[in-house]
Design a protein around this motif. Structure first.
Motif, PDB file in Angstrom:
ATOM      1  N   ALA A  18      -2.511  -1.000  16.520  1.00 25.94           N
ATOM      2  CA  ALA A  18      -1.611   0.149  16.521  1.00 25.94           C
ATOM      3  C   ALA A  18      -0.241  -0.228  17.067  1.00 25.94           C
ATOM      4  N   TYR A  19      -0.224  -1.069  18.108  1.00 22.75           N
ATOM      5  CA  TYR A  19       1.047  -1.497  18.695  1.00 22.75           C
ATOM      6  C   TYR A  19       1.863  -2.290  17.674  1.00 22.75           C
ATOM      7  N   LYS A  20       1.174  -3.132  16.881  1.00 17.40           N
ATOM      8  CA  LYS A  20       1.877  -3.887  15.849  1.00 17.40           C
ATOM      9  C   LYS A  20       2.487  -2.961  14.806  1.00 17.40           C
ATOM     10  N   SER A  21       1.883  -1.798  14.606  1.00 16.65           N
ATOM     11  CA  SER A  21       2.390  -0.833  13.635  1.00 16.65           C
ATOM     12  C   SER A  21       3.425   0.107  14.237  1.00 16.65           C
ATOM     13  N   GLY A  34       8.361 -10.469  13.395  1.00 18.12           N
ATOM     14  CA  GLY A  34       6.905 -10.458  13.336  1.00 18.12           C
ATOM     15  C   GLY A  34       6.257  -9.363  14.152  1.00 18.12           C
ATOM     16  N   ASN A  35       7.045  -8.588  14.882  1.00 13.59           N
ATOM     17  CA  ASN A  35       6.480  -7.498  15.688  1.00 13.59           C
ATOM     18  C   ASN A  35       6.237  -6.249  14.855  1.00 13.59           C
ATOM     19  N   LEU A  36       6.815  -6.194  13.654  1.00 14.80           N
ATOM     20  CA  LEU A  36       6.688  -5.027  12.796  1.00 14.80           C
ATOM     21  C   LEU A  36       6.642  -5.497  11.349  1.00 14.80           C
ATOM     22  N   SER A  37       5.723  -4.925  10.579  1.00 10.04           N
ATOM     23  CA  SER A  37       5.582  -5.314   9.176  1.00 10.04           C
ATOM     24  C   SER A  37       5.003  -4.149   8.392  1.00 10.04           C
ATOM     25  N   PRO A  38       5.250  -4.092   7.083  1.00  3.73           N
ATOM     26  CA  PRO A  38       4.703  -2.995   6.270  1.00  3.73           C
ATOM     27  C   PRO A  38       3.178  -3.023   6.276  1.00  3.73           C
ATOM     28  N   SER A  39       2.571  -1.847   6.360  1.00  2.00           N
ATOM     29  CA  SER A  39       1.109  -1.764   6.377  1.00  2.00           C
ATOM     30  C   SER A  39       0.541  -1.221   5.071  1.00  2.00           C
ATOM     31  N   THR A  40       1.406  -0.675   4.201  1.00  2.00           N
ATOM     32  CA  THR A  40       0.945  -0.137   2.927  1.00  2.00           C
ATOM     33  C   THR A  40       1.176  -1.157   1.817  1.00  2.00           C
ATOM     34  N   ALA A  93       2.331  -0.550  -1.214  1.00  2.00           N
ATOM     35  CA  ALA A  93       3.638  -0.282  -1.817  1.00  2.00           C
ATOM     36  C   ALA A  93       4.768  -0.844  -0.952  1.00  2.00           C
ATOM     37  N   GLY A  94       4.619  -0.698   0.380  1.00  2.00           N
ATOM     38  CA  GLY A  94       5.641  -1.224   1.288  1.00  2.00           C
ATOM     39  C   GLY A  94       5.737  -2.734   1.231  1.00  2.00           C
ATOM     40  N   ARG A  95       4.588  -3.420   1.129  1.00  2.00           N
ATOM     41  CA  ARG A  95       4.598  -4.877   1.056  1.00  2.00           C
ATOM     42  C   ARG A  95       5.208  -5.370  -0.250  1.00  2.00           C
ATOM     43  N   ILE A  96       4.868  -4.708  -1.356  1.00  2.00           N
ATOM     44  CA  ILE A  96       5.436  -5.104  -2.648  1.00  2.00           C
ATOM     45  C   ILE A  96       6.941  -4.893  -2.649  1.00  2.00           C
ATOM     46  N   PHE A  97       7.371  -3.734  -2.131  1.00  2.00           N
ATOM     47  CA  PHE A  97       8.812  -3.475  -2.060  1.00  2.00           C
ATOM     48  C   PHE A  97       9.512  -4.501  -1.177  1.00  2.00           C
ATOM     49  N   CYS A  98       8.863  -4.884  -0.062  1.00  2.00           N
ATOM     50  CA  CYS A  98       9.463  -5.855   0.859  1.00  2.00           C
ATOM     51  C   CYS A  98       9.686  -7.187   0.149  1.00  2.00           C
ATOM     52  N   ILE A  99       8.745  -7.605  -0.705  1.00  2.00           N
ATOM     53  CA  ILE A  99       8.887  -8.858  -1.450  1.00  2.00           C
ATOM     54  C   ILE A  99      10.095  -8.796  -2.378  1.00  2.00           C
ATOM     55  N   VAL A 100      10.171  -7.708  -3.161  1.00  2.00           N
ATOM     56  CA  VAL A 100      11.286  -7.553  -4.107  1.00  2.00           C
ATOM     57  C   VAL A 100      12.609  -7.422  -3.371  1.00  2.00           C
ATOM     58  N   PHE A 101      12.596  -6.641  -2.282  1.00  2.00           N
ATOM     59  CA  PHE A 101      13.802  -6.416  -1.494  1.00  2.00           C
ATOM     60  C   PHE A 101      14.330  -7.728  -0.914  1.00  2.00           C
ATOM     61  N   ALA A 102      13.431  -8.560  -0.374  1.00  2.00           N
ATOM     62  CA  ALA A 102      13.845  -9.832   0.220  1.00  2.00           C
ATOM     63  C   ALA A 102      14.262 -10.832  -0.852  1.00  2.00           C
ATOM     64  N   LEU A 103      13.630 -10.761  -2.030  1.00  2.00           N
ATOM     65  CA  LEU A 103      13.941 -11.702  -3.101  1.00  2.00           C
ATOM     66  C   LEU A 103      15.405 -11.618  -3.509  1.00  2.00           C
ATOM     67  N   PHE A 104      15.933 -10.413  -3.571  1.00  2.00           N
ATOM     68  CA  PHE A 104      17.345 -10.234  -3.920  1.00  2.00           C
ATOM     69  C   PHE A 104      18.232 -10.140  -2.679  1.00  2.00           C
ATOM     70  N   GLY A 105      17.652  -9.690  -1.557  1.00  2.00           N
ATOM     71  CA  GLY A 105      18.455  -9.499  -0.353  1.00  2.00           C
ATOM     72  C   GLY A 105      18.826 -10.792   0.339  1.00  2.00           C
ATOM     73  N   ILE A 106      17.925 -11.787   0.332  1.00  2.00           N
ATOM     74  CA  ILE A 106      18.211 -13.059   1.004  1.00  2.00           C
ATOM     75  C   ILE A 106      19.398 -13.773   0.367  1.00  2.00           C
TER      76      ILE A 106
END
Length: 245
Positions: A61-64, A97-103, A105-118
């Motif tokens: 829970a703390y990680k979330s 690393g203290n916070l990360s998507p738990s859903t 949909a959130g993980r998939i979006f994070c991949i796409v977001f970072a792919l173009f954001g980096i």
């Protein structure tokens, strides 16, 4: 020869860190185990497996971003300012690393977001770095024209730029962190360098203490500090690379 020097340097770091940190790790493990057995001995109604599941649930829970406060829970890491700060840490590759998507949909979006954001972040950092470098060069040329200095002007301006960057991005921010987070100056300085160098261990992260109230501008200002500080530190690291080469 370069590979041998690299492996030797990493090995030296590993040896020193093992000598410094291993005893503290052993003491912490022994202390945790002692508290675990004392808790079970003093509260005989508790059972080992149930306590273990509770501890794992609290850690997860703390990680979330959820913490226990009496009989209630504290939320807030995924509000807009928290999400904005997470987005910055993702595309800058800090990745605390203290916070990360738990859903899913959130993980998939994070991949796409970072792919173009980096790549976007790298382009922006390069432009900011070039503007900083251009400003230093223009100031140096201006001093050369006014005072008819040759090498002295360039050295003076570069020294001033280095000192100014040290103050703005490494030496003064720990004072703010001491006030808002309750950290010592050494902890704030450590966080500043670990963040701007994109190492991002995640042991110190701003705005995560549920017992403190943070102003609305805090994370937004820190996000800008990260962006410009990374550009400045990238120039310093580039100078170090040229020196080593």
């Amino acid at each position: 020869a370069l590979l041998v020097a690299y492996v030797g340097y990493v090995g030296l770091g590993a040896g020193v860190l093992q000598a410094l940190e291993r005893p503290a790790e052993v003491r912490a493990a022994q202390h945790l185990l002692q508290e675990h057995w004392e808790l079970l001995a003093n509260h005989t109604c508790l059972r080992g497996p149930a306590l273990q599941r509770l501890v794992q649930g609290i850690v997860q829970a703390y990680k979330s971003g959820i913490t226990l406060q009496g009989n209630t829970t504290s939320l807030g890491r995924w509000d807009f300012s928290g999400s904005f700060f997470f987005s910055i840490s993702a595309i800058t590759t800090i990745g605390y690393g203290n916070l990360s998507p738990s859903t899913v949909a959130g993980r998939i979006f994070c991949i796409v977001f970072a792919l173009f954001g980096i790549p976007l972040n790298l382009v922006l950092l390069n432009e900011i770095g070039q503007l900083m470098l251009l400003g230093v060069q223009r100031c140096a040329r201006h001093l050369e024209e006014v005072f008819h200095w040759q090498k002295k002007a360039s050295l003076l301006i570069k020294t001033c730029a280095l000192v100014t960057g040290l103050l703005l991005f490494l030496l003064l921010p720990p004072l703010l962190f001491s006030d808002k987070e309750g950290w010592s100056y050494e902890e704030g300085f450590y966080y500043s360098f670990i963040t701007l160098s994109t190492i991002g261990f995640g042991d110190y992260v701003i705005g995560m203490n549920p017992d403190r109230t943070y102003p609305g501008w805090y994370k937004n200002v820190i996000s800008l500090w990260i962006l410009f500080g990374m550009a400045w530190l990238a120039l310093v690291i580039k100078f170090c690379i040229n020196f080593l080469e």
